[in-house]
Design an enzyme around this catalytic site. Structure first.
Site, short mmCIF file in Angstrom:
data_model
loop_
_atom_site.label_atom_id
_atom_site.label_comp_id
_atom_site.label_asym_id
_atom_site.label_seq_id
_atom_site.Cartn_x
_atom_site.Cartn_y
_atom_site.Cartn_z
N GLU A 1 19.48 26.98 -42.82
CA GLU A 1 19.01 26.95 -41.37
C GLU A 1 20.12 26.73 -40.44
O GLU A 1 21.00 26.21 -40.58
CB GLU A 1 18.19 25.60 -41.14
CG GLU A 1 17.06 25.64 -40.34
CD GLU A 1 15.96 26.54 -40.91
OE1 GLU A 1 15.85 27.75 -40.64
OE2 GLU A 1 15.11 25.97 -41.81
N HIS A 2 19.84 27.46 -39.52
CA HIS A 2 21.03 27.83 -38.21
C HIS A 2 22.18 28.56 -38.94
O HIS A 2 23.27 28.37 -38.29
CB HIS A 2 21.38 26.59 -37.33
CG HIS A 2 20.08 26.19 -36.65
ND1 HIS A 2 19.83 26.79 -35.16
CD2 HIS A 2 19.12 25.27 -36.88
CE1 HIS A 2 18.83 26.22 -34.97
NE2 HIS A 2 18.17 25.46 -35.73
N ALA B 1 5.08 26.82 -34.22
CA ALA B 1 4.99 26.13 -35.34
C ALA B 1 6.52 26.18 -36.33
O ALA B 1 6.58 25.30 -36.92
CB ALA B 1 4.07 26.12 -36.12
N GLU C 1 13.28 41.00 -29.51
CA GLU C 1 13.16 39.60 -29.38
C GLU C 1 14.42 39.03 -28.54
O GLU C 1 14.14 38.19 -27.41
CB GLU C 1 13.34 38.76 -30.65
CG GLU C 1 13.04 37.24 -30.60
CD GLU C 1 11.40 37.21 -30.72
OE1 GLU C 1 10.93 36.20 -30.00
OE2 GLU C 1 10.79 37.65 -31.38
N ASP D 1 13.89 35.93 -39.32
CA ASP D 1 12.37 36.05 -39.19
C ASP D 1 11.94 37.25 -39.44
O ASP D 1 11.11 37.81 -40.32
CB ASP D 1 12.07 35.49 -38.06
CG ASP D 1 12.59 34.05 -38.06
OD1 ASP D 1 13.10 33.34 -38.91
OD2 ASP D 1 12.47 33.44 -36.91
C1 GLA Z 1 14.64 30.52 -35.47
C2 GLA Z 1 15.37 31.76 -35.29
C3 GLA Z 1 16.06 32.28 -36.54
C4 GLA Z 1 17.00 31.15 -37.11
C5 GLA Z 1 16.22 29.98 -37.20
C6 GLA Z 1 17.26 28.63 -37.69
O1 GLA Z 1 13.57 30.42 -36.37
O2 GLA Z 1 14.36 32.97 -34.91
O3 GLA Z 1 16.72 33.41 -36.18
O4 GLA Z 1 18.30 31.21 -36.36
O5 GLA Z 1 15.75 29.56 -35.98
O6 GLA Z 1 17.36 28.85 -38.91
#
Ligand code: GLA
Length: 386
Positions: A35-36, A123, A160, A172
């Site tokens: 994540e991140h 969400a 985006e 994503d």
């Molecule tokens: C959101 C962003 C992703 C990613 C996550 C964190 O979903 O769209 O690109 O950075 O946050 O992991």
């Protein structure tokens, strides 16, 4: 009940009095770990889920795109010759995708159709990437150029970033484009190499929606990105991906508190994510669960993107004997957590965690088992080209 192709087709027929020429579907996702890390050129391990955006469509002879959203009960349209950003909600995701496709020289044909989806919005399950990817799949079908998941994910990310104005990474759209049924994908966000890894035997992935929401644009997401970039500059590398655990530990005393926390999360999370993929390859649910729980602690304490609701639902999950591990998923600040659970006890897990969370927070969560699904696909193509 998840939306089905039959349902999308029925909505199309009700509107247009003939079957659709094509039906496309693009899924949301849940990130198991990593994540991140995507915007730090690092590693992520998401899976596409059995919730998706669906478009049933037919071509038009002109350059207009006309879409009826079943969920919003509204029709919106635009011309491919005059794309303007009106900040008009869901239709902007389709427009932004068209803009991005045309910017890179793809020839687009107009179409009309219905849009329906069951990825909950806001969400943290990537309803916007699902919509962009469904739009890209629709344009590729109607305009008759071949589907290239990686290129399409890059174009959706551009849409985006530049059309919607959210500085998200590649995770994503890429998992929505390239997901594999039964598997999560280890994605190297620098090289875009994809490696499918199966879920450990006799486990299920449970999504725990806290029923709390916080918009990405207004969140501290962009601030976290800047902090990570500043930390990378400190280390003299292009991205935090290039900082090893040893490198980080050697420099930790010279970093200010924020840089230490943010970089500390990213460096250790990259490590955990690669280990998690290895655990999945070995079918080791215990190791995967432990890494997920460590990831949550790091997001809570170092990256500081969790929330009271997310912590409450993760704690409620983690104390269940059937739970291997749980963590917040997605950008954070609200939305969903994810847990890895023994398949045979999953229903009991869902009931218990819902009850504990509700008692603790007075919020009603939505907790459900998710199946790892395929990425964007074309489901009906039963007519010859015109
Ligand atoms: C959101 C962003 C992703 C990613 C996550 C964190 O979903 O769209 O690109 O950075 O946050 O992991």
């Amino acid at each position: 009940m998840p939306v089905t192709a039959q349902e999308a087709a029925a909505h199309f027929i009700a509107q247009f009095r003939e079957p659709p020429h094509w039906i496309v579907r693009a899924p949301g996702r849940v990130n198991l770990i990593g994540e991140h890390t995507d915007y730090n050129d690092g590693f992520v391990l998401p899976m596409a889920i059995d919730r998706a955006a669906w478009i049933a469509l037919r071509p038009r002879d002109d350059r207009r795109v006309i879409v009826h959203s079943i969920d919003h009960d509204r029709t919106a349209e635009f011309s491919l010759d005059r794309l303007s950003n009106d900040r008009a909600g869901w239709i902007e995701y389709l427009k932004g995708t068209a803009w991005s496709l045309q910017e890179t020289g793809r020839r687009l044909v107009g179409w009309e159709g219905v849009l329906i989806g069951d990825v909950p919005q806001g969400a943290g399950l990537s309803s916007s990437a699902a919509l962009e990817m469904a739009a890209a799949r629709a344009f590729s079908a109607v305009s008759r150029w071949p589907w290239d998941p990686i290129a399409m994910a890059q174009l959706a990310q551009r849409a985006e970033n530049h059309w919607i104005g959210v500085q998200c990474g590649i995770m994503d759209p890429l998992i929505s484009a390239a997901g594999r049924a039964g598997h999560a994908l280890l994605i190297d966000c620098r090289t875009l190499a994809l490696a499918p890894v199966p879920l450990p035997p006799e486990t299920v992935v449970v999504v725990l929606d806290t029923a709390t929401r916080r918009g990405l644009v207004d969140s501290a997401y962009n601030e976290r990105r800047r902090q990570c970039e500043a930390a990378a500059r400190f280390f003299g590398v292009p991205a935090l991906r290039d900082v090893t655990l040893e490198h980080f530990q050697a420099a930790v005393d010279r970093l200010d508190l924020i840089a230490r926390r943010r970089a500390g999360h990213v460096v250790t999370e990259n490590h955990r994510t690669q280990e998690a993929a290895e655990s999945m390859r070995c079918g080791d649910a215990v190791a995967l669960g432990r890494l997920m729980s460590e990831s949550h602690a790091s997001l809570r304490d170092n990256f500081e993107v969790s929330s009271d609701a997310l912590n409450a639902i993760v704690e409620a999950a983690a104390v269940q004997p059937s739970c291997y591990g749980a963590r917040m998923t997605g950008a954070g600040f609200g939305g969903c957590a994810v847990a890895l659970v023994k398949a045979q006890s999953a229903d009991e897990f869902v009931a218990r965690v819902s009850k504990i969370y509700q008692e603790k927070t007075s919020q009603t969560p939505t907790v459900y088992i998710c199946q790892p699904a395929d990425g964007a696909e074309l489901l009906v193509n039963d007519r010859p080209p015109r």
